[in-house]
Design a protein around this motif. Structure first.
Motif, PDB file in Angstrom:
ATOM      1  N   GLY A 467       0.815  -1.209   0.000  1.00 51.30           N
ATOM      2  CA  GLY A 467       0.000   0.000   0.000  1.00 51.30           C
ATOM      3  C   GLY A 467       0.847   1.256   0.000  1.00 51.30           C
ATOM      4  O   GLY A 467       2.000   1.254   0.453  1.00 51.30           O
ATOM      5  N   SER A 506      -0.650   3.435   4.761  1.00 49.69           N
ATOM      6  CA  SER A 506      -0.325   2.647   3.568  1.00 49.69           C
ATOM      7  C   SER A 506      -0.463   1.156   3.839  1.00 49.69           C
ATOM      8  O   SER A 506      -0.936   0.400   2.990  1.00 49.69           O
ATOM      9  N   ALA A 510      -3.125  -1.849   2.206  1.00 56.50           N
ATOM     10  CA  ALA A 510      -2.757  -3.191   1.748  1.00 56.50           C
ATOM     11  C   ALA A 510      -3.584  -4.247   2.483  1.00 56.50           C
ATOM     12  O   ALA A 510      -4.076  -5.210   1.873  1.00 56.50           O
ATOM     13  N   THR A 513      -7.269  -4.310   1.391  1.00 52.31           N
ATOM     14  CA  THR A 513      -7.344  -4.864   0.039  1.00 52.31           C
ATOM     15  C   THR A 513      -7.298  -6.384   0.088  1.00 52.31           C
ATOM     16  O   THR A 513      -8.065  -7.080  -0.589  1.00 52.31           O
ATOM     17  N   VAL A 558      -2.591   0.716  -4.158  1.00 47.53           N
ATOM     18  CA  VAL A 558      -1.922  -0.519  -3.777  1.00 47.53           C
ATOM     19  C   VAL A 558      -1.360  -1.161  -5.037  1.00 47.53           C
ATOM     20  O   VAL A 558      -1.894  -0.984  -6.136  1.00 47.53           O
TER      21      VAL A 558
END
Length: 568
Positions: A467, A506, A510, A513, A558
């Protein structure tokens, strides 16, 4: 496993080496069935039949022998009209004019009571030969011989001793022309000084690619030369062909058929006089599939297949951890190189390779095949909402808006950094969901391979998700407001209320996701997917590099990539 359609990012470089074996092979074929104590000279090929002439008494007769690339059949007479012998015919050339359904002939001969050789023409239809030969209009007073049609019949090459700028006998060219609907031939022109010299040049031959072969006198004997075609009626500097095509005695009358060259030579130990010899014109080709480092990306079901242009399998080998695979190919051919899984019949790589005719001593060149242990092109999914970590699918976007509607985010300092998504984000949803569908489809196909044992059980599918955030700072008071994340499978732990920065943001992108992918895969209609074959690797990439994107919207993203790995 091996499988990749693209990429060489993970350190596995693959090259296809095409390498000619040094030195042209010796005389390949037993021509004793053709050669006699008389002189024999090759003329041309008609299909698979070699046409040649043989001196018998004071005249030449024409013969044909079928050629199967290894043996020749006993020669049979090649029928020519009686005026070929009456005019002391020798070298001739022919081509089939499909538009007129006639075969056109040229031959070197001598008119009655004359002495110099001239070039004559005649035709053969289904009814037979034309009544009498015609003297070609380009003949002059001197010596004209060794006529040769180009493969399309649009040009005629011949040998002449007429005065020119070069001396000796030279090669001239006549071209077929149309003027006002009338068919004729141009005035003959000397080929340029790259071909014609002060020495004698004789017996021209033009192959199907337009390359010119001929014999040239070199102080003591004739040798065969080749000039590559570089343009219309233009050839490069001729190169003397190497031993054993040329020897210390005479070689003349070259004829090229596929990868073979046939010449007439009076070298010793023959049958007598000039005999016909055959050689491989091009060096053999080695295809080398070479991995720059030893990798274990192949399964026992994967094989490389070499097919010719007609789809016939030339050779195939199952792949393993070796770093090199070698195949022998023929020159001047097209091949298709594929990598296929025998278990599921999927083709993961395909490339057409065209091998060249190389007559130099040694040549090697490489073509990148782009095969690695990556499974798919890396997919990037951008358009995350500022400050938020879940991808903007239709459901996630609707959920975030409900949080704003219920005043659960966006009011106090801990969640003020999160942007309230406007309608612009709805325009991005189809692109995001299409990208997810591509990843899910690919992951699903590989899970099926695991579950059918097409991929060995000591391997797993690595799903790597990294990410990123944009470079803008986050409020000092920003906190993670969701319930505590404690997920050993995804190696992620984030306690509710943890201070947020760009790196944690970040990593959360990830993580969520990955959760979305797990959710979709676990809700498969077939319910067949065993997610235990997946190894998840979740990383926070921090702030995206400016070289990636200058737009903040694109830098909130990502990156997802897949790889087959070994497990203990």
């Amino acid at each position: 496993m091996k499988l990749s359609r693209h990429l060489t990012r993970l350190g596995v470089s693959v090259f296809l080496f095409l390498q000619t074996i040094p030195a042209i092979s010796q005389s390949l074929y037993n021509l004793k069935v053709i050669n006699t104590e008389s002189d024999e000279f090759p003329i041309d090929f008609n299909g698979k039949n070699l046409t040649f002439i043989r001196s018998e008494g004071q005249k030449f007769n024409a013969y044909s022998s079928s050629f199967d690339k290894i043996h020749f059949t006993k020669p049979t007479e090649f029928p020519l009209p009686k005026y070929y012998r009456k005019n002391n015919g020798s070298f001739f050339s022919f081509y089939f004019d499909s538009a007129k359904n006639v075969t056109k002939f040229l031959f070197s001969g001598i008119q009655p009571k004359k002495y110099n050789s001239k070039v004559f023409s005649f035709e053969r239809t289904i009814k037979g030969y034309s009544d009498r030969p015609s003297l070609c209009s380009f003949n002059l007073i001197g010596f004209e011989s060794h006529p040769r049609y180009s493969s399309d019949g649009m040009s005629i090459f011949f040998t002449t001793d007429r005065n020119g700028d070069y001396g000796g006998t030279d090669i001239m060219l006549v071209q077929h022309i149309w003027e006002n609907g009338n068919e004729s031939w141009s005035n003959p022109e000397f080929l340029d000084s790259a071909i014609n010299t002060e020495s004698n040049e004789i017996t021209p031959f033009v192959d199907s690619e337009g390359n010119l072969y001929f014999a040239r006198w070199n102080a003591d004997n004739y040798d065969i030369y080749k000039a590559n075609k570089i343009g219309k009626n233009s050839w490069g500097v001729p190169k003397r062909l190497p031993y054993p095509i040329n020897s210390e005695v005479n070689e003349i009358a070259p004829v090229v058929f596929e990868n073979q060259i046939f010449v007439a030579s009076n070298r010793p130990n023959g049958e007598g006089g000039y005999d016909i010899y055959a050689f491989d014109l091009c060096s053999s080709v080695i295809l080398e599939l070479n991995f720059s480092e030893n990798t274990n990306i192949f399964t026992s079901h994967d094989k490389i297949i070499i097919q010719d242009n007609n789809g016939n399998i030339i050779e195939e080998k199952y792949l393993g951890s070796e770093g090199k695979y070698i195949f022998g190919l023929s020159p001047k051919k097209k091949y298709n190189v594929t990598i296929q899984n025998d278990c599921n019949q999927r083709t993961y790589f395909s490339k057409e390779v065209e091998t060249l005719c190389i007559d130099s001593a040694y040549v090697k060149y490489a073509i990148s095949l782009n095969i690695t242990n990556d499974l798919t092109e890396e997919i990037q999914i951008p358009f995350f909402v500022t400050g938020y970590y879940k991808p903007i699918t239709h459901d996630n976007l609707a959920q975030l808006r409900r949080l704003f509607d219920y005043n659960l985010v966006g009011l106090d300092d801990s969640t003020k950094f999160i942007e309230k998504p406007d309608v612009t984000y709805d325009l991005f949803v189809p692109n995001v969901e299409t990208a997810f569908q591509k990843i899910i489809s690919t992951v699903s196909s590989y899970l099926s391979l695991f579950q059918t044992n097409c991929i060995p059980q000591n391997k797993r599918l690595l799903v790597q998700i990294i990410g990123y955030s944009d470079p803008r700072g986050i409020s000092y008071n920003a906190k993670f407001f969701e319930e505590t994340v404690d997920d050993p499978l995804l190696n992620t732990y984030v306690r509710r209320g943890t201070k947020l920065d760009n790196f944690l943001l970040s990593k959360l992108r990830a993580y969520y996701t990955a959760k979305y992918l797990q959710q979709v895969l676990s809700k498969s209609e077939t319910g067949e997917y065993d997610l235990s074959y997946i190894v998840w690797e979740i990383q926070g990439g921090g702030i995206a590099n400016e070289n990636d994107e200058t737009d903040f919207l694109m830098r909130r993203k990502v990156k997802i990539s897949l790889k087959i790995i070994d497990v203990d």
